[in-house]
Scaffold this motif. Structure first.
Motif, PDB file in Angstrom:
ATOM      1  N   SER A  29       2.303  12.997 -63.900  1.00 38.00           N
ATOM      2  CA  SER A  29       1.779  14.070 -64.742  1.00 38.00           C
ATOM      3  C   SER A  29       0.790  14.937 -63.971  1.00 38.00           C
ATOM      4  O   SER A  29       0.255  14.531 -62.932  1.00 38.00           O
ATOM      5  CB  SER A  29       1.080  13.472 -65.965  1.00 38.00           C
ATOM      6  OG  SER A  29      -0.097  12.794 -65.574  1.00 38.00           O
ATOM      7  N   PRO A  30       0.515  16.166 -64.487  1.00 42.72           N
ATOM      8  CA  PRO A  30      -0.521  17.001 -63.858  1.00 42.72           C
ATOM      9  C   PRO A  30      -1.876  16.301 -63.794  1.00 42.72           C
ATOM     10  O   PRO A  30      -2.617  16.452 -62.824  1.00 42.72           O
ATOM     11  CB  PRO A  30      -0.558  18.244 -64.761  1.00 42.72           C
ATOM     12  CG  PRO A  30       0.816  18.311 -65.351  1.00 42.72           C
ATOM     13  CD  PRO A  30       1.232  16.873 -65.559  1.00 42.72           C
ATOM     14  N   MET A  31      -2.205  15.504 -64.835  1.00 44.07           N
ATOM     15  CA  MET A  31      -3.480  14.774 -64.816  1.00 44.07           C
ATOM     16  C   MET A  31      -3.516  13.779 -63.663  1.00 44.07           C
ATOM     17  O   MET A  31      -4.527  13.656 -62.960  1.00 44.07           O
ATOM     18  CB  MET A  31      -3.683  14.044 -66.153  1.00 44.07           C
ATOM     19  CG  MET A  31      -5.075  13.429 -66.336  1.00 44.07           C
ATOM     20  SD  MET A  31      -5.421  11.959 -65.344  1.00 44.07           S
ATOM     21  CE  MET A  31      -4.124  10.854 -65.892  1.00 44.07           C
ATOM     22  N   ALA A  32      -2.399  13.073 -63.443  1.00 43.89           N
ATOM     23  CA  ALA A  32      -2.347  12.087 -62.368  1.00 43.89           C
ATOM     24  C   ALA A  32      -2.541  12.757 -61.018  1.00 43.89           C
ATOM     25  O   ALA A  32      -3.268  12.260 -60.152  1.00 43.89           O
ATOM     26  CB  ALA A  32      -1.018  11.337 -62.421  1.00 43.89           C
ATOM     27  N   ARG A  33      -1.901  13.903 -60.825  1.00 46.91           N
ATOM     28  CA  ARG A  33      -2.049  14.624 -59.556  1.00 46.91           C
ATOM     29  C   ARG A  33      -3.476  15.124 -59.377  1.00 46.91           C
ATOM     30  O   ARG A  33      -4.034  15.087 -58.282  1.00 46.91           O
ATOM     31  CB  ARG A  33      -1.060  15.789 -59.508  1.00 46.91           C
ATOM     32  CG  ARG A  33       0.404  15.358 -59.422  1.00 46.91           C
ATOM     33  CD  ARG A  33       1.309  16.575 -59.203  1.00 46.91           C
ATOM     34  NE  ARG A  33       2.684  16.152 -58.995  1.00 46.91           N
ATOM     35  CZ  ARG A  33       3.570  15.987 -59.976  1.00 46.91           C
ATOM     36  NH1 ARG A  33       3.207  16.211 -61.240  1.00 46.91           N
ATOM     37  NH2 ARG A  33       4.811  15.614 -59.703  1.00 46.91           N
ATOM     38  N   THR A  34      -4.072  15.600 -60.470  1.00 50.54           N
ATOM     39  CA  THR A  34      -5.459  16.074 -60.395  1.00 50.54           C
ATOM     40  C   THR A  34      -6.395  14.930 -60.031  1.00 50.54           C
ATOM     41  O   THR A  34      -7.319  15.097 -59.207  1.00 50.54           O
ATOM     42  CB  THR A  34      -5.886  16.698 -61.735  1.00 50.54           C
ATOM     43  OG1 THR A  34      -5.033  17.797 -62.036  1.00 50.54           O
ATOM     44  CG2 THR A  34      -7.332  17.192 -61.660  1.00 50.54           C
ATOM     45  N   LEU A  35      -6.185  13.759 -60.628  1.00 55.68           N
ATOM     46  CA  LEU A  35      -7.034  12.600 -60.344  1.00 55.68           C
ATOM     47  C   LEU A  35      -6.952  12.206 -58.882  1.00 55.68           C
ATOM     48  O   LEU A  35      -7.984  11.934 -58.242  1.00 55.68           O
ATOM     49  CB  LEU A  35      -6.625  11.435 -61.241  1.00 55.68           C
ATOM     50  CG  LEU A  35      -7.376  10.106 -61.032  1.00 55.68           C
ATOM     51  CD1 LEU A  35      -8.875  10.295 -61.194  1.00 55.68           C
ATOM     52  CD2 LEU A  35      -6.855   9.044 -61.996  1.00 55.68           C
ATOM     53  N   VAL A  36      -5.759  12.195 -58.325  1.00 54.14           N
ATOM     54  CA  VAL A  36      -5.608  11.862 -56.905  1.00 54.14           C
ATOM     55  C   VAL A  36      -6.313  12.896 -56.039  1.00 54.14           C
ATOM     56  O   VAL A  36      -6.989  12.559 -55.056  1.00 54.14           O
ATOM     57  CB  VAL A  36      -4.114  11.759 -56.537  1.00 54.14           C
ATOM     58  CG1 VAL A  36      -3.935  11.691 -55.017  1.00 54.14           C
ATOM     59  CG2 VAL A  36      -3.492  10.534 -57.190  1.00 54.14           C
ATOM     60  N   GLY A  37      -6.194  14.174 -56.397  1.00 52.95           N
ATOM     61  CA  GLY A  37      -6.862  15.212 -55.621  1.00 52.95           C
ATOM     62  C   GLY A  37      -8.376  15.086 -55.660  1.00 52.95           C
ATOM     63  O   GLY A  37      -9.056  15.246 -54.628  1.00 52.95           O
ATOM     64  N   LEU A  38      -8.937  14.780 -56.831  1.00 58.34           N
ATOM     65  CA  LEU A  38     -10.384  14.622 -56.953  1.00 58.34           C
ATOM     66  C   LEU A  38     -10.876  13.415 -56.143  1.00 58.34           C
ATOM     67  O   LEU A  38     -11.912  13.492 -55.464  1.00 58.34           O
ATOM     68  CB  LEU A  38     -10.764  14.456 -58.422  1.00 58.34           C
ATOM     69  CG  LEU A  38     -10.591  15.680 -59.324  1.00 58.34           C
ATOM     70  CD1 LEU A  38     -10.830  15.297 -60.779  1.00 58.34           C
ATOM     71  CD2 LEU A  38     -11.538  16.796 -58.904  1.00 58.34           C
ATOM     72  N   ALA A  39     -10.138  12.307 -56.234  1.00 56.41           N
ATOM     73  CA  ALA A  39     -10.546  11.113 -55.487  1.00 56.41           C
ATOM     74  C   ALA A  39     -10.463  11.349 -53.986  1.00 56.41           C
ATOM     75  O   ALA A  39     -11.329  10.904 -53.224  1.00 56.41           O
ATOM     76  CB  ALA A  39      -9.673   9.929 -55.895  1.00 56.41           C
ATOM     77  N   THR A  40      -9.438  12.064 -53.552  1.00 57.95           N
ATOM     78  CA  THR A  40      -9.305  12.383 -52.130  1.00 57.95           C
ATOM     79  C   THR A  40     -10.472  13.234 -51.651  1.00 57.95           C
ATOM     80  O   THR A  40     -10.978  13.057 -50.546  1.00 57.95           O
ATOM     81  CB  THR A  40      -7.975  13.098 -51.868  1.00 57.95           C
ATOM     82  OG1 THR A  40      -6.890  12.246 -52.289  1.00 57.95           O
ATOM     83  CG2 THR A  40      -7.800  13.415 -50.395  1.00 57.95           C
TER      84      THR A  40
END
Length: 307
Positions: free
Chosen positions: A125-136
């Motif tokens: 999902s877009p949320m999952a991709r956003t979470l990975v980007g923030l953690a990175t």
């Protein structure tokens, strides 16, 4: 430090979730083969990669680095001939006698390094991709996957299941089986109860199910997917800050066969060629100490060679 490949090795260790220590020469007094800026990596099992000095310096640095990894505390080492520094040693500095016949000395800063946090987000999902980007962006090792097989998951890893009803049960069960530090399920409380109830019927232990955070993230109410990602990341940061640290590995004791070099005072193992004197076998850190003992054994044989 001119060998930039050392940074690549450190990055690889961190991405694999391995703790290690940097050892950096910050001062030297010649003659010494270690120079200011020389650097090495020491792993938790005592393997040194790099250069900080010769045969006398390396064992002492490795021993202190392994202890720094175990207790999580950095230290500044002063390596040189025993007793040469007197009252000049600053408070907090650890003096390690080395150097046999050399007049050289080294100051080495040893710093333990914890691996980057490991986050695995299951979903597309877009949320999952956003979470990975923030953690990175925080420097975490974050990965987005769309499967229920979890490879390279360790006790420090964190797993967020954001599969939105497609295979929630299999993903949560697989995550729990891998044994990470944190498992969260993105979804409503009602959906979470249904997933956990189904897994309980399948025989998943209640103690494992109680570990699942559902819904994952801080409760912000109905918010856009980007803010849901922020809420989950905030919970993960708080979880890492409040979690009791895992028990560190025990500080390694001196080997059972360790003895003291009677010439320089270094701790050495019973390896190499000993020198027999009055029925006692003496071991040495290097040929220089062995030769000094042979020239005048009575000057050194009175010292206690036991650790």
């Amino acid at each position: 430090m001119h060998d930039w490949s050392m940074l690549d090795r450190a990055r690889a260790l961190s991405e694999r979730g391995e703790t290690f220590a940097w050892a950096t020469v910050v001062w030297r007094q010649g003659p010494s083969s270690g120079k200011e800026g020389c650097r090495a990596i020491v792993t938790a099992d005592g393997v040194l990669d790099g250069w900080i000095g010769g045969a006398c310096a390396e064992p002492a640095v490795v021993s202190e680095a392994v202890r720094a990894i175990a207790d999580g505390e950095p230290r500044l080492l002063l390596l040189g001939t025993s007793g040469r520094f007197g009252e000049a040693v600053p408070e907090g500095m650890t003096v390690v006698p080395i150097a046999c016949q050399s007049e050289g000395a080294l100051e080495i800063y040893v710093e333990p390094v914890e691996p980057a946090p490991h986050l695995l987000v299951v979903g597309r999902s877009p949320m999952a991709r956003t979470l990975v980007g923030l953690a990175t962006a925080l420097g975490w090792c974050a990965e987005l996957i769309g499967r229920t097989e979890f490879d390279e998951i360790g006790p420090r890893s964190m797993v967020v299941v954001a599969t939105q009803g497609h295979f929630d049960e299999d993903a949560v069960e697989g995550a729990l089986r891998a044994g990470p530090a944190y498992v969260g399920l993105v979804g409503s409380r009602r959906r979470g109860e249904a997933v956990l109830g189904y897994l309980a019927d399948r025989g998943v232990p209640r103690a494992d199910l109680d570990r699942v955070r559902v819904p994952a993230g801080l409760d912000l109410g109905p918010v856009p997917h980007r803010e849901i990602a922020v809420a989950i990341l905030a919970e993960l940061v708080a979880f890492r800050a409040s979690r009791e640290p895992a028990a560190p590995p025990p500080v390694p004791a001196r080997p059972a066969e360790a003895v003291v070099d009677p010439v320089c005072g270094m701790t050495v193992e019973r390896i190499g060629e000993p020198v027999e004197h009055d029925g006692t076998a003496y071991f040495f850190c290097c040929p220089g100490c062995r030769d000094a003992f042979r020239r005048d054994p009575e000057a050194y044989a009175r010292k206690d060679v036991r650790c």
